[in-house]
Design an enzyme around this catalytic site. Structure first.
Site, PDB file in Angstrom:
ATOM      1  CG  HIS A  62      -2.040  -0.961   1.143  1.00 19.13           C
ATOM      2  ND1 HIS A  62      -2.807  -1.310   2.067  1.00 19.13           N
ATOM      3  CD2 HIS A  62      -2.590  -1.524   0.229  1.00 19.13           C
ATOM      4  CE1 HIS A  62      -3.820  -2.329   1.622  1.00 19.13           C
ATOM      5  NE2 HIS A  62      -3.545  -2.433   0.231  1.00 19.13           N
ATOM      6  CB  ILE A 107       0.953   6.359   2.833  1.00 21.69           C
ATOM      7  CG1 ILE A 107       2.217   6.751   2.989  1.00 21.69           C
ATOM      8  CG2 ILE A 107       0.339   5.103   3.573  1.00 21.69           C
ATOM      9  CD1 ILE A 107       2.308   7.518   4.298  1.00 21.69           C
ATOM     10  CB  CYS A 108      -2.735   3.449  -0.579  1.00 22.72           C
ATOM     11  SG  CYS A 108      -4.371   2.588  -0.808  1.00 22.72           S
ATOM     12  CG  LEU A 109      -3.731   4.411   6.442  1.00 24.45           C
ATOM     13  CD1 LEU A 109      -3.986   2.730   6.726  1.00 24.45           C
ATOM     14  CD2 LEU A 109      -2.869   4.695   7.346  1.00 24.45           C
TER      15      LEU A 109
END
Lengths: 286, 153
Positions: free
Chosen positions: B84, B91-93
């Site tokens: 992610h 950041i993929c959060l």
């Protein structure tokens, strides 16, 4: 312009618009002049006085802000902005007690307005900040007064004790008895000094620990003025949860749907916060 | 409403007091941009003995709006490998996106979330389409609609 002229509301609006234009360009003196002309045309319109108060506020003409705000309130008792300007002028003049009263009044009117219209403007946030500032200033005023009174009190008691010592020693006979008495008085004076010092410690800034979390809004991290509770049981400052709701209709903790109507005032917590800030005004800027 | 600076001032005071293990403040100059280092504390072989640098960018409406959080790539601070995390540090959060953000989150809680996101990871790889994404993306991280397809990592 003659005072007995009949009111001309159209003319008044025209000059008010001119005043607003000046205000936008930060020409506050020009704005004040136009608002004054507008007032002469329509002296019963409270909003003209509120606008002039706003221009005067920018020029730091506190006394005139107070006059205009009070007049605007007499024409329209629910004039939230007039209370807001009034409180700011009073805080500038260190009239913290009245400033706080009027800031709270502005806050109450603002909340009523939101509940009536369902619209959340930007006012509640700045008014909440002003309330906090007033609470801090008012606490500082009371602290200063307390320490002044206390200083005087200590001097007075010390003076009495020293006088008594001098009188007793003057009457005492030379020798052992006199030396004993002298020591006795010295001990008493030292005890008294310690007594004052230990109770002063309670007001010593170094004794200030952190602010308890349950008084603190999780969004602004400031002590709450008007806490409202969501169905999770968590409380937030009304102004900050409203600001969040403008962006997202969710509970900040659970993300479940949350609307303005779901919020309930938390009266017990509000009273607790109020009492806490009354005694710990420093906590506004911890 | 610009309560960002007040709230960040208070966060900073707390951070100067104490931070959880594996999180250190590098710089916090002004209320626009902060740098923090994080480390993974357990023996995860992907991240052992490595330190990662996070850049926080705050808008005046923080914490109503989320901060922009990315990993920096410097000589001794690589961008951590994670399905992610793109190689450019994005950041993929969900917690950092427009939808997943909540104003009760803070710098410390974000760092801890990222720490645990790394701790639980077993895949030594980049997201699918990393090269293409890194080459073509011109949007700001928080405006990207990531598809949070895999919540197991």
């Amino acid at each position: 312009m003659a005072k007995d002229q009949p009111p001309d509301t159209d003319k008044a609006m025209e000059f008010k618009e001119k005043g607003n234009k000046c205000f936008e360009k930060q020409d506050y003196r020009g704005a004040e002049a136009y608002y004054t002309t507008a007032i002469n045309h329509d002296p019963k319109n409270p909003l003209l006085f509120t606008n002039r108060a706003m221009a005067l506020l920018k020029m730091s003409l506190w006394d005139q802000v107070i006059t205009d705000s009070l007049h605007a309130i007499s024409l329209l008792p629910t004039n939230m902005k007039a209370y807001y300007y009034l409180a700011q002028a009073q805080i500038a003049l260190h009239q913290s007690e009245s400033a706080l009263t009027h800031a709270l009044k502005a806050h109450r009117l603002c909340v009523q307005e939101i509940q009536k219209t369902g619209k959340i403007g930007a006012s509640l946030g700045v008014i909440t900040e002003l309330v906090l500032r007033c609470k801090k200033e008012d606490w500082e005023r009371r602290e200063k007064e307390r320490s002044r009174r206390r200083g005087g009190f200590r001097e007075e008691i010390m003076g009495l004790l020293e006088k008594e010592r001098d009188r007793v020693l003057a009457e005492a006979q030379e020798g052992g008895e006199r030396a004993d008495l002298k020591r006795e008085f010295e001990d008493k004076i030292e005890d008294l000094r310690e007594l004052f010092a230990s109770s002063d410690l309670a007001h010593d800034p170094r004794q200030r620990k952190s602010v308890p979390d349950y008084f603190v809004d999780d969004i602004t991290f400031a002590v709450m003025v008007d806490p409202v509770v969501t169905k999770t049981g968590n409380s937030y400052e009304r102004a900050s949860i409203m600001e969040h709701l403008k962006r997202s209709h969710t509970d900040p903790l659970t993300r479940e749907p949350l609307t303005m109507e779901d919020l309930r005032p938390n009266l017990a917590l509000r009273a607790a916060c109020e009492e806490y800030l009354h005694d710990n005004g420093w906590a506004v800027d911890w | 409403m610009a309560f960002a600076s007040k709230r960040l001032g208070k966060e900073l005071a707390k951070i100067h007091g104490s931070l959880p293990p594996g999180i250190t403040l590098v710089t916090a100059e002004g209320f626009q941009e902060w740098l923090l280092d994080i480390q993974v504390l357990d023996a995860n072989p992907i991240y052992m003995n490595k330190t990662f640098r996070l850049k926080f960018k705050f808008s005046p409406s923080y914490p109503i709006e989320p901060p922009e959080v990315t990993f920096l790539n410097t000589a001794d601070r690589p961008v951590p490998m994670h399905p992610h995390i793109y190689s450019n540090g994005i950041i993929c959060l969900d917690l950092l996106g427009q939808q997943g953000w909540s104003p009760v989150q803070n710098v410390e809680s974000i760092c801890m979330s990222l720490q645990s996101m790394l701790t639980g990871n077993t895949k030594n790889e980049r997201p699918e389409g990393d090269e293409q994404f890194v080459a073509s993306n011109r949007r700001r991280p928080r405006d990207i609609d990531f598809y949070y397809h895999d919540n197991t990592v």
